[in-house]
Design a protein around this motif. Structure first.
Motif, PDB file in Angstrom:
ATOM      1  N   ALA A  24       1.083  -1.355  -0.468  1.00 51.39           N
ATOM      2  CA  ALA A  24       0.050   0.047   0.127  1.00 51.39           C
ATOM      3  C   ALA A  24       0.843   1.440   0.002  1.00 51.39           C
ATOM      4  O   ALA A  24       1.434   1.414   0.905  1.00 51.39           O
ATOM      5  CB  ALA A  24      -0.873   0.146   1.607  1.00 51.39           C
ATOM      6  N   GLU A  25       0.764   2.139  -1.006  1.00 56.68           N
ATOM      7  CA  GLU A  25       1.254   3.351  -0.852  1.00 56.68           C
ATOM      8  C   GLU A  25       0.403   4.600  -0.984  1.00 56.68           C
ATOM      9  O   GLU A  25      -0.328   4.614  -1.473  1.00 56.68           O
ATOM     10  CB  GLU A  25       1.871   3.554  -1.928  1.00 56.68           C
ATOM     11  N   ALA A  26       1.200   5.046   0.175  1.00 56.56           N
ATOM     12  CA  ALA A  26       0.258   6.327   0.651  1.00 56.56           C
ATOM     13  C   ALA A  26       0.073   7.675  -0.125  1.00 56.56           C
ATOM     14  O   ALA A  26       0.861   7.613  -0.878  1.00 56.56           O
ATOM     15  CB  ALA A  26       1.148   7.355   1.925  1.00 56.56           C
ATOM     16  N   GLY A  27      -1.087   7.933  -0.713  1.00 59.04           N
ATOM     17  CA  GLY A  27      -1.663   8.650  -1.510  1.00 59.04           C
ATOM     18  C   GLY A  27      -1.990   8.883  -2.540  1.00 59.04           C
ATOM     19  O   GLY A  27      -2.026   9.005  -3.998  1.00 59.04           O
ATOM     20  N   LYS A  28      -1.044   7.362  -3.065  1.00 57.78           N
ATOM     21  CA  LYS A  28      -1.670   6.457  -5.241  1.00 57.78           C
ATOM     22  C   LYS A  28      -2.536   5.009  -4.592  1.00 57.78           C
ATOM     23  O   LYS A  28      -3.064   5.316  -5.286  1.00 57.78           O
ATOM     24  CB  LYS A  28       0.059   6.056  -4.659  1.00 57.78           C
ATOM     25  N   GLY A  29      -2.256   4.425  -3.725  1.00 62.27           N
ATOM     26  CA  GLY A  29      -2.919   3.043  -3.680  1.00 62.27           C
ATOM     27  C   GLY A  29      -2.467   1.600  -3.611  1.00 62.27           C
ATOM     28  O   GLY A  29      -1.118   1.437  -2.583  1.00 62.27           O
ATOM     29  N   LEU A  30      -2.874   0.959  -3.601  1.00 60.90           N
ATOM     30  CA  LEU A  30      -2.389  -0.293  -3.403  1.00 60.90           C
ATOM     31  C   LEU A  30      -1.785  -0.959  -4.800  1.00 60.90           C
ATOM     32  O   LEU A  30      -2.432  -0.363  -5.972  1.00 60.90           O
ATOM     33  CB  LEU A  30      -3.746  -1.761  -3.756  1.00 60.90           C
ATOM     34  N   VAL A  31      -0.363  -1.147  -4.796  1.00 58.41           N
ATOM     35  CA  VAL A  31       0.356  -1.730  -6.360  1.00 58.41           C
ATOM     36  C   VAL A  31      -0.269  -2.889  -6.555  1.00 58.41           C
ATOM     37  O   VAL A  31      -0.511  -3.793  -6.688  1.00 58.41           O
ATOM     38  CB  VAL A  31       2.299  -2.100  -5.531  1.00 58.41           C
ATOM     39  N   GLY A  32      -0.019  -2.410  -8.151  1.00 56.83           N
ATOM     40  CA  GLY A  32      -0.641  -3.467  -8.800  1.00 56.83           C
ATOM     41  C   GLY A  32      -2.858  -3.169  -9.152  1.00 56.83           C
ATOM     42  O   GLY A  32      -3.138  -4.154 -10.014  1.00 56.83           O
ATOM     43  N   VAL A  73     -12.985  -7.874   5.426  1.00 56.54           N
ATOM     44  CA  VAL A  73     -12.338  -8.739   6.920  1.00 56.54           C
ATOM     45  C   VAL A  73     -13.448  -9.618   6.915  1.00 56.54           C
ATOM     46  O   VAL A  73     -15.352  -9.558   6.073  1.00 56.54           O
ATOM     47  CB  VAL A  73     -12.646  -7.082   7.399  1.00 56.54           C
ATOM     48  N   ASP A  74     -13.738 -10.400   8.568  1.00 59.35           N
ATOM     49  CA  ASP A  74     -14.284 -11.459   8.923  1.00 59.35           C
ATOM     50  C   ASP A  74     -15.576 -11.004   8.842  1.00 59.35           C
ATOM     51  O   ASP A  74     -16.425 -11.635   8.697  1.00 59.35           O
ATOM     52  CB  ASP A  74     -13.492 -12.333   9.513  1.00 59.35           C
ATOM     53  N   ALA A  75     -15.777  -9.908  10.022  1.00 55.98           N
ATOM     54  CA  ALA A  75     -16.761  -9.748  10.645  1.00 55.98           C
ATOM     55  C   ALA A  75     -16.729  -8.279  11.195  1.00 55.98           C
ATOM     56  O   ALA A  75     -15.562  -7.376  11.491  1.00 55.98           O
ATOM     57  CB  ALA A  75     -17.101 -10.545  11.769  1.00 55.98           C
ATOM     58  N   GLY A  76     -18.090  -7.421  11.586  1.00 54.23           N
ATOM     59  CA  GLY A  76     -18.644  -6.623  12.003  1.00 54.23           C
ATOM     60  C   GLY A  76     -18.806  -5.409  10.558  1.00 54.23           C
ATOM     61  O   GLY A  76     -18.917  -5.656   9.324  1.00 54.23           O
ATOM     62  N   GLU A  77     -18.590  -3.946  11.462  1.00 53.47           N
ATOM     63  CA  GLU A  77     -19.396  -3.549  10.595  1.00 53.47           C
ATOM     64  C   GLU A  77     -18.765  -2.370  10.512  1.00 53.47           C
ATOM     65  O   GLU A  77     -17.830  -1.370  11.005  1.00 53.47           O
ATOM     66  CB  GLU A  77     -20.714  -2.258  11.497  1.00 53.47           C
ATOM     67  N   ILE A  78     -18.486  -2.197   8.603  1.00 59.27           N
ATOM     68  CA  ILE A  78     -17.643  -0.851   8.033  1.00 59.27           C
ATOM     69  C   ILE A  78     -17.975  -0.027   8.331  1.00 59.27           C
ATOM     70  O   ILE A  78     -18.969   0.624   7.779  1.00 59.27           O
ATOM     71  CB  ILE A  78     -17.692  -1.258   6.752  1.00 59.27           C
ATOM     72  N   PRO A  79     -17.163   1.357   8.730  1.00 55.64           N
ATOM     73  CA  PRO A  79     -17.104   2.416   8.414  1.00 55.64           C
ATOM     74  C   PRO A  79     -17.479   3.711   7.578  1.00 55.64           C
ATOM     75  O   PRO A  79     -16.824   3.151   6.630  1.00 55.64           O
ATOM     76  CB  PRO A  79     -16.030   3.179   9.561  1.00 55.64           C
ATOM     77  N   THR A  80     -18.602   3.816   7.281  1.00 55.06           N
ATOM     78  CA  THR A  80     -19.043   4.782   6.549  1.00 55.06           C
ATOM     79  C   THR A  80     -18.626   6.648   6.364  1.00 55.06           C
ATOM     80  O   THR A  80     -18.544   6.424   5.191  1.00 55.06           O
ATOM     81  CB  THR A  80     -20.179   4.149   5.705  1.00 55.06           C
ATOM     82  N   LYS A  81     -18.623   6.927   7.441  1.00 57.00           N
ATOM     83  CA  LYS A  81     -18.692   8.453   7.959  1.00 57.00           C
ATOM     84  C   LYS A  81     -17.235   8.657   6.934  1.00 57.00           C
ATOM     85  O   LYS A  81     -16.146   8.622   7.640  1.00 57.00           O
ATOM     86  CB  LYS A  81     -18.797   8.345   9.209  1.00 57.00           C
ATOM     87  N   PRO A  82     -17.479  10.094   6.419  1.00 57.08           N
ATOM     88  CA  PRO A  82     -16.295  10.656   5.955  1.00 57.08           C
ATOM     89  C   PRO A  82     -14.948  10.830   6.878  1.00 57.08           C
ATOM     90  O   PRO A  82     -15.829  11.561   7.711  1.00 57.08           O
ATOM     91  CB  PRO A  82     -17.244  11.722   4.939  1.00 57.08           C
ATOM     92  N   GLY A  83     -14.009  10.576   6.926  1.00 61.98           N
ATOM     93  CA  GLY A  83     -12.953  10.992   7.769  1.00 61.98           C
ATOM     94  C   GLY A  83     -12.733  10.056   9.342  1.00 61.98           C
ATOM     95  O   GLY A  83     -11.779   9.872   9.636  1.00 61.98           O
ATOM     96  N   THR A  84     -13.312   8.965   8.953  1.00 60.29           N
ATOM     97  CA  THR A  84     -13.603   8.077  10.068  1.00 60.29           C
ATOM     98  C   THR A  84     -11.817   7.676   9.621  1.00 60.29           C
ATOM     99  O   THR A  84     -12.028   6.780   8.422  1.00 60.29           O
ATOM    100  CB  THR A  84     -14.276   6.747   9.658  1.00 60.29           C
ATOM    101  N   ARG A  85     -10.603   6.814  10.709  1.00 56.57           N
ATOM    102  CA  ARG A  85      -9.989   6.581  10.158  1.00 56.57           C
ATOM    103  C   ARG A  85      -9.583   5.367  10.746  1.00 56.57           C
ATOM    104  O   ARG A  85      -9.924   4.753  11.414  1.00 56.57           O
ATOM    105  CB  ARG A  85      -8.821   7.310  11.129  1.00 56.57           C
ATOM    106  N   LEU A  86      -9.019   3.933   9.509  1.00 53.53           N
ATOM    107  CA  LEU A  86      -8.755   2.626   9.999  1.00 53.53           C
ATOM    108  C   LEU A  86      -7.408   2.702  10.148  1.00 53.53           C
ATOM    109  O   LEU A  86      -6.448   3.074   9.626  1.00 53.53           O
ATOM    110  CB  LEU A  86      -9.327   2.135   8.779  1.00 53.53           C
ATOM    111  N   ARG A  87      -6.634   0.864  10.839  1.00 56.52           N
ATOM    112  CA  ARG A  87      -5.889   0.852  10.666  1.00 56.52           C
ATOM    113  C   ARG A  87      -6.030  -0.329  10.301  1.00 56.52           C
ATOM    114  O   ARG A  87      -6.262  -1.525  10.952  1.00 56.52           O
ATOM    115  CB  ARG A  87      -4.744   1.111  11.917  1.00 56.52           C
ATOM    116  N   LEU A 127      -5.254   5.967   1.316  1.00 55.67           N
ATOM    117  CA  LEU A 127      -4.015   5.556   1.910  1.00 55.67           C
ATOM    118  C   LEU A 127      -3.552   7.148   2.754  1.00 55.67           C
ATOM    119  O   LEU A 127      -3.294   7.701   1.832  1.00 55.67           O
ATOM    120  CB  LEU A 127      -3.402   4.886   1.620  1.00 55.67           C
ATOM    121  N   LEU A 128      -3.493   6.872   4.137  1.00 57.40           N
ATOM    122  CA  LEU A 128      -2.611   8.254   5.080  1.00 57.40           C
ATOM    123  C   LEU A 128      -1.187   7.457   5.262  1.00 57.40           C
ATOM    124  O   LEU A 128      -0.710   8.368   5.409  1.00 57.40           O
ATOM    125  CB  LEU A 128      -3.416   8.618   6.420  1.00 57.40           C
ATOM    126  N   SER A 129      -0.276   5.732   5.312  1.00 56.92           N
ATOM    127  CA  SER A 129       0.596   5.537   5.133  1.00 56.92           C
ATOM    128  C   SER A 129       0.657   4.022   4.541  1.00 56.92           C
ATOM    129  O   SER A 129      -0.708   4.030   3.760  1.00 56.92           O
ATOM    130  CB  SER A 129       0.638   5.287   6.514  1.00 56.92           C
TER     131      SER A 129
END
Length: 151
Positions: A24-32, A73-87, A127-129
């Motif tokens: 994963a490249e910050a500011g670019k996306g997933l390589v390939g 991902v295996d389970a759970g609710e994916i956040p959809t609110k803009p600005g929410t951060r995930l790691r 991607l932020l990092s």
């Protein structure tokens, strides 16, 4: 939440392929991936739990790659609110918007798939990092915080 599948596609009309890990490249996306280098649509993320609910509505199971989302991902609710951060592992992402299901899902999965995926399409993130995202990585939704003020 844990990553259970990663899919990338080199171009819009090419099928996705499952990989065990992706750079994963910050500011670019997933390589390939077809969206590498785009402004905001770097990664899409969905929940297997939501895919199972859509499969129940359809009456049959389908492969997570058929939705053309990158990370499942295996389970759970994916956040959809803009600005929410995930790691994911050591890679930081920010939600840009809800990932609405494409009308082509009816062609790729079967009649009614787009309707079954309504409100189950996951999120589009930027991607932020940089780093590597791998199957088995822990996914953490960061606690919300007030944006920092700059002078």
């Amino acid at each position: 939440m844990k990553v259970v599948a990663i899919h990338i596609a080199k171009a819009r009309k090419l099928p996705t392929r499952m990989v065990d890990s992706v750079d994963a490249e910050a500011g670019k996306g997933l390589v390939g991936d077809r969206y590498h280098g785009t402004r905001h649509r770097h990664v899409t993320i969905q929940s297997r739990q939501d895919l199972d609910a859509a499969a129940d509505a359809l009456g049959y199971a389908f492969d997570a790659g058929a939705t053309r989302r990158n990370i499942t991902v295996d389970a759970g609710e994916i956040p959809t609110k803009p600005g929410t951060r995930l790691r994911i592992g050591d890679v930081e992402l920010e939600v840009v918007r809800l990932a609405a299901p494409c009308r082509l899902l009816d062609d790729w999965i079967g009649a009614g798939a787009m309707a079954a995926m309504h409100r189950r399409g996951g999120s589009v993130c930027r991607l932020l990092s940089s780093g590597t995202i791998s199957v088995g990585d822990e996914v953490v939704v960061e606690p919300s915080s007030s944006p920092a003020l700059t002078a």
